[in-house]
Motif scaffolding. Structure first.
Motif, short mmCIF file in Angstrom:
data_model
loop_
_atom_site.label_atom_id
_atom_site.label_comp_id
_atom_site.label_asym_id
_atom_site.label_seq_id
_atom_site.Cartn_x
_atom_site.Cartn_y
_atom_site.Cartn_z
N THR B 175 77.90 -17.01 4.75
CA THR B 175 78.09 -17.51 6.11
C THR B 175 78.15 -19.03 6.11
N ARG B 176 78.78 -19.58 7.13
CA ARG B 176 78.74 -21.03 7.28
C ARG B 176 77.48 -21.42 8.07
N PHE B 177 77.30 -20.80 9.22
CA PHE B 177 76.14 -21.10 10.05
C PHE B 177 75.17 -19.92 10.01
N SER B 178 73.92 -20.23 10.06
CA SER B 178 72.92 -19.18 10.04
C SER B 178 72.73 -18.61 11.43
N VAL B 179 72.55 -17.31 11.49
CA VAL B 179 72.27 -16.62 12.76
C VAL B 179 71.17 -15.59 12.51
N PRO B 180 70.49 -15.15 13.56
CA PRO B 180 69.52 -14.06 13.36
C PRO B 180 70.27 -12.77 13.01
N PHE B 181 69.60 -11.86 12.34
CA PHE B 181 70.23 -10.55 12.05
C PHE B 181 70.73 -9.92 13.35
N GLY B 182 71.90 -9.36 13.29
CA GLY B 182 72.47 -8.70 14.46
C GLY B 182 72.85 -9.67 15.57
N HIS B 183 72.94 -10.96 15.25
CA HIS B 183 73.25 -11.99 16.26
C HIS B 183 72.26 -11.95 17.42
N GLU B 184 71.09 -11.40 17.14
CA GLU B 184 70.05 -11.26 18.17
C GLU B 184 69.78 -12.61 18.86
N TYR B 185 69.57 -12.55 20.16
CA TYR B 185 69.22 -13.76 20.91
C TYR B 185 67.89 -14.32 20.41
N ALA B 186 67.87 -15.61 20.13
CA ALA B 186 66.62 -16.22 19.63
C ALA B 186 66.59 -17.69 20.03
N SER B 187 65.39 -18.22 20.15
CA SER B 187 65.26 -19.65 20.43
C SER B 187 65.49 -20.42 19.14
N LEU B 188 66.13 -21.58 19.26
CA LEU B 188 66.34 -22.42 18.07
C LEU B 188 65.03 -23.02 17.58
N ASP B 189 63.98 -22.95 18.41
CA ASP B 189 62.65 -23.37 17.95
C ASP B 189 62.15 -22.46 16.83
N ASP B 190 62.68 -21.24 16.80
CA ASP B 190 62.27 -20.29 15.75
C ASP B 190 63.28 -20.25 14.61
N TYR B 191 64.03 -21.32 14.47
CA TYR B 191 65.15 -21.35 13.52
C TYR B 191 64.73 -20.94 12.11
N GLU B 192 63.69 -21.60 11.59
CA GLU B 192 63.31 -21.36 10.19
C GLU B 192 62.88 -19.93 9.94
N LYS B 193 62.27 -19.34 10.97
CA LYS B 193 61.73 -17.99 10.81
C LYS B 193 62.79 -16.91 11.05
N LYS B 194 63.57 -17.08 12.10
CA LYS B 194 64.44 -15.99 12.53
C LYS B 194 65.89 -16.07 12.04
N PHE B 195 66.36 -17.26 11.70
CA PHE B 195 67.77 -17.41 11.31
C PHE B 195 67.94 -17.21 9.81
N LYS B 196 69.03 -16.59 9.43
CA LYS B 196 69.29 -16.32 8.01
C LYS B 196 70.70 -16.77 7.65
N GLY B 197 70.86 -17.21 6.41
CA GLY B 197 72.19 -17.58 5.91
C GLY B 197 72.74 -16.44 5.07
N VAL B 198 73.25 -15.45 5.75
CA VAL B 198 73.60 -14.20 5.04
C VAL B 198 74.88 -14.33 4.23
N MET B 199 74.82 -13.84 2.98
CA MET B 199 76.01 -13.74 2.15
C MET B 199 76.36 -12.27 1.97
N SER B 200 77.64 -11.93 2.17
CA SER B 200 78.07 -10.54 2.04
C SER B 200 78.83 -10.34 0.74
N ALA B 201 78.56 -9.22 0.09
CA ALA B 201 79.32 -8.82 -1.10
C ALA B 201 80.22 -7.66 -0.69
N VAL B 202 81.53 -7.89 -0.75
CA VAL B 202 82.50 -6.88 -0.31
C VAL B 202 83.28 -6.39 -1.52
N THR B 203 83.58 -5.10 -1.52
CA THR B 203 84.42 -4.55 -2.59
C THR B 203 85.73 -4.04 -2.01
N PHE B 204 86.74 -3.98 -2.86
CA PHE B 204 88.02 -3.44 -2.45
C PHE B 204 88.44 -2.34 -3.42
#
Lengths: 622, 622
Positions: B175-204
């Motif tokens: 990902t470029r920007f971190s978001v909470p899992f499921g794009h769940e609504y969250a306060s940016l005050d909880d950034y370190e705890k709730k936001f993740k920089g998810v990387m996806s592994a895709v196969t074809f």
């Protein structure tokens, strides 16, 4: 002369000759540069620091967009959105352009028409018509942006438009296919009675920058193909080609190709204007409609050979040349002869209330170049020559329209539709360059699979012989194009800083978010390299709304430097906008999905572009 | 030798010399052809009958589309639709592609990635990622058409993708920007705890031609910028740049530029694969997620100078080069040194469960060319040279990555982002050509108003000195491109006649319209130059339905000739489709508007193309 010098001089001469021949040979047939290649390469190359000499303004067909090319380099400078949404510029995504597109997601842009002053391109406006969803648009050439769009009723594709009169008094949009008024459901058994070939007369007001439907004419239920307006002595007139005068309602391939002659519609728009002023029209659904069965005069039919495609008025305004698509025939007609025949009422028939002129009394000359098949369109140079495209025999024919003499022919690749010479449809063609808009590319370019590009070919027409100098691919599908001298168009680079502009914000401290009921208005700033949505918030670059809110993001780009464009894309919300320097743009949407969504600048704007971001936070409904 | 011959020969020699000098002079400095222009013009000119040597496969940025160019001519061969509907090809309008786009009307196509076999382009597939709406697509290079598209969850823009492993085992999408899992609504005050920089592994899967999300990794809530995969000794590894390791939640322009070093994420995808096989993951909403806090190993952080943008693995797989966007520094790191440091567990810190390696233990060399500012990306030739783009100082720097020696520099116009050499990111770069993808065009081209094109420059890198030979405009906004030898791609021209294909009709007499409740299925044929919807009807080219019916028009183009494309546009119904030779396409819509609507072929297909039309008649509800 001293005797011993003679052999030296003879040798010198012979040496120069040998070397000259060698270089000539090398230039012509050398392994790295054949004659054509070498000179053609130089002719079309525009080095960095120099600009092209002409704009090529080409319709993008069923892409719905405008393609702008430079000549002679044939580089595609820009895709300009007109009838189809374009996320690259935010067109059709922001509030204003979304509303202008009226819910339509595509168009079939057929003919671009530059505005005229005294029969010359004035470089101010460009008109465009949509054959698919029956619209006309006008672009401001100061910005290359669409200023207004008008839906044209009672029309089945304004194919033979836009064509403008000598001083842009009117833009005429004849329909391609006939439909009943109001697109009313009707049986095709009632075709002759219920279907009409409506032509619309549209005006454009430069002050208000608005298009308006002035009136319509209920022409016979033929198909109308291409048109042109008069010049000079014929300036009050326009002419349209028809096909399917057979009134076939199925299998037109066979049934609309029965008659040896169809018609050209010749009309005097000054007379039609008078009719409207004098109340000689019906009011149908609020539209002034002239029906020739009831309000005669000003419109005439001229027989022309078979299913004619293009009709083109010569630069001197004296002749109109019809291309007999299904007859290998270019026919030159005389306006003066037509005027005389009309004055003497030399009519041979009447169709749907319109008098038919005698072919022989208007025709000057039939031109039938040997083995040339499928004439479609004609353009002109500054030397009195006409250039006609031959779809079936894939060539361009250069001929003298005063004598009918064919002076040159050149192959093109393949199947040319329209063709256009520099300012070739004005009173003062420039000669120099001609572009053939070819419908088939076949194997001209690297293959990109079954869906092929079309092909455009640049032809040098400055000499006696035409020379194809460059072949370029083009996205589907340029139907017509115009070539205008580069110095006639003078766009702005930056929008003016206008502090009185509604919703604009110019000082960082004025950025704010205001709630009005369930509407949230963001009055924000985009600048290198950040967003300021709310100057007083803890996080100036965050927009927080509640699920279900109607959100308006008004953004002003306060970077007043050329080429510093900012964008705003909202992740997973399918929203995007672009804001040019000094511009204010509004994005309007419903926050119908709760959650956390990054937003970011879509246009690389500085070394810190990647840092130009924020979040849209949508608080879930309880 | 006879005495009298001497002066003749002397003269001859002198003559040749004089003429040679004259021609040399003329060629070099003649009024119509200066040296640079002439040679550059010839280098890039591809005459009719010849093809370009390479495809340039460029992302179209927030246009959402793919641009295909030819090299050396730099002609744009085709706009290929990927993430945005495209009426020119019917993409996003027909049933299949509309469904595939999933309601999204645009995308931000960042990085194209050609499929690899043993680290070389195999010319089979092209992967594309959408930074705006979080999708990955795969195109079949036999047709240049999108085969499958996958929505990637938990992601805020997969900017640093797609990048594929050496044999296309995985495509990684951090990902470029971190978001909470499921794009769940969250306060940016909880950034370190709730936001993740998810990387996806895709196969074809080449058999099923389907993309699949294999697993995700919950990386720290940094921003991830660009990535690259290993080769040879580093084939099991990949590397990603990060910025905002400061964890700023506002005004990143300042707050994410505090640390002198951010990180590169180095990971071993074989080890991650093993973790998945061994069940070392959490199942979140049905997705296998590796969280380094719980499942350690296989992922490491390497400090790198400041807010690095690009990271590029050398052709030999030995090094990875990081471009320190905010430090004027190119840093060469060694995979072998990294492997050794990892084996010896030389860790200096741990972040979110990931060990941090010592900078000095992995770094080989810092390269800091004088006055070169804003290094962004690096590509490679076949001689051991690296070419790096400098955004701020607007230049390309050629340097030896084994020694750090800078051997050449050339100005580009202006502000290059990525740059790409022929097959420069494979194991076997070709040298020869390099393209600089410039973010700003300023006044390079004829102006089209405030919204500027970007610019691409073709650079000849076959000699010791780089030479900019051509500058072309390009629609916004190519972020990355790849250059592949033309002979590696072999598209088809016509779809196979497959009589077993669902909904296809090949014999005119089989064309039919079937009603099933309120569904109307048209099994029709498009051919030069007519539609046959119902072989047994009075009018074979008319579709009559009732208001409210769900209509399915299944059309087969039975013209099995190259470049004979048919289309179907329905006037005023905002519908369009394109059918390639031998293809069957379905258009699905609700006939929600009663009336009479012409339908017509949108693609000029023959001299009787204008006659290829019919009507959609929608009978009003009583």
């Amino acid at each position: 002369m001293k005797k011993q010098l003679i052999p030296v001089l003879a040798g010198l001469l012979a040496g120069v000759l040998v070397a000259t021949l060698f270089f000539a040979e090398f230039t012509t047939y050398g392994p790295y540069s054949t004659a054509g290649v070498n000179s053609a390469a130089e002719k079309v190359y525009v080095p960095l620091g120099e600009h092209d000499d002409y704009y090529l303004i080409a319709s993008g067909g069923h892409s719905g967009q405008l393609y702008v090319y430079g000549i002679p380099s044939m580089r595609r400078i820009r895709t300009v959105p007109v009838f189809t949404p374009d996320p690259a510029t935010g067109y059709g995504f922001n509030q204003k352009t979304k509303e202008m597109l009226g819910g339509y997601t595509w168009g079939d842009f057929h003919h671009p028409a530059l505005s005229l002053t005294e029969g010359e391109y004035d470089g101010k406006w460009l008109f465009a018509t949509d054959v698919a969803n029956n619209r006309i648009a006008v672009l401001d050439l100061k910005t290359f942006m669409v200023k207004d769009m008008l839906k044209v009723p009672n029309t089945g594709g304004p194919h033979c438009s836009a064509f403008v009169t000598e001083n842009t008094e009117y833009i005429f949009l004849p329909t391609r296919f006939s439909v009943p008024f109001g697109h009313e459901y009707a049986s095709l058994d009632d075709y002759e009675k219920k279907f009409k070939g409506v032509m619309s007369a549209v005006t454009f007001d430069e002050e208000t920058q608005k298009l308006e439907l002035a009136y319509q004419v209920a022409l016979p239920p033929y198909s109308y193909d291409v048109a042109d307006t008069g010049k000079g002595i014929s300036a009050d007139w326009a002419v349209i080609t028809t096909y399917n005068t057979e009134l076939a309602t199925t299998d037109l391939e066979i049934n609309a190709s029965q008659f040896d002659r169809d018609y050209l519609v010749l009309f005097n728009w000054r007379e039609l204007e008078k009719k409207i002023e004098q109340g000689e029209y019906d009011l149908i659904d609020g539209i002034k409609v002239i029906d020739p069965l009831k309000h005669k005069g000003g419109i005439y039919l001229v027989p022309a050979a078979k299913s004619p495609h293009g009709v083109d008025v010569t630069p001197d305004g004296k002749y109109f040349i019809s291309s007999g698509k299904l007859a290998p025939l270019l026919t030159v007609f005389s306006f003066e002869k037509a005027f005389e025949a009309i004055e003497k009422e030399k009519f041979v028939d009447e169709k749907f209330g319109i008098p038919v002129l005698d072919y022989e009394s208007v025709m000057v000359r039939e031109v039938n170049p040997e083995n040339a098949l499928g004439p479609l369109h004609t353009t002109f140079d500054d030397q009195g020559y006409a250039y006609s495209s031959m779809f079936i025999s894939s060539e361009v024919i250069k001929w003298n329209y005063e004598t009918g003499e064919v002076v040159d022919r050149v192959d093109v690749h393949y199947s040319p539709g329209h063709l256009v010479a520099a300012e070739g449809d004005t009173k003062s063609p420039k000669g120099e360059w001609l572009v053939s808009l070819n419908k088939m590319a076949k194997d001209n370019f690297l293959s990109v699979g079954p869906s092929h590009p079309e092909s455009m070919q640049l032809i040098d027409i400055s000499g006696d012989k035409m020379e194809v100098v460059l072949t370029v691919p083009v996205d589907p599908e340029p139907h017509y194009a115009q070539i205008i001298s580069a110095d006639k168009i003078n766009p702005i680079h930056v929008f003016e800083k206008d502090e009185g502009r509604p919703n604009s914000v110019w000082r960082q401290e004025d950025a704010r978010i205001e709630r009005k009921g369930n509407e949230v208005h963001v009055y924000g700033i985009a600048m290198r390299s950040k967003y300021i949505f709310d100057a007083n918030a803890k996080r100036k670059d965050v927009i927080e709304v509640e699920e279900g809110d109607r959100v308006f993001i008004h953004l002003t780009n306060i970077d007043l430097d050329q080429d510093i464009t900012h964008g705003l894309g909202i992740s997973d919300y399918d929203l995007t906008m672009e804001i040019q320097p000094g511009e204010t743009v509004t994005l309007e949407f419903t926050a119908d999905k709760a959650g956390t969504y990054p937003l970011y600048c879509t246009n690389f704007c500085s070394a810190l572009h990647q840092e130009m971001k924020g979040y849209l936070l949508v608080k879930p409904k309880k």
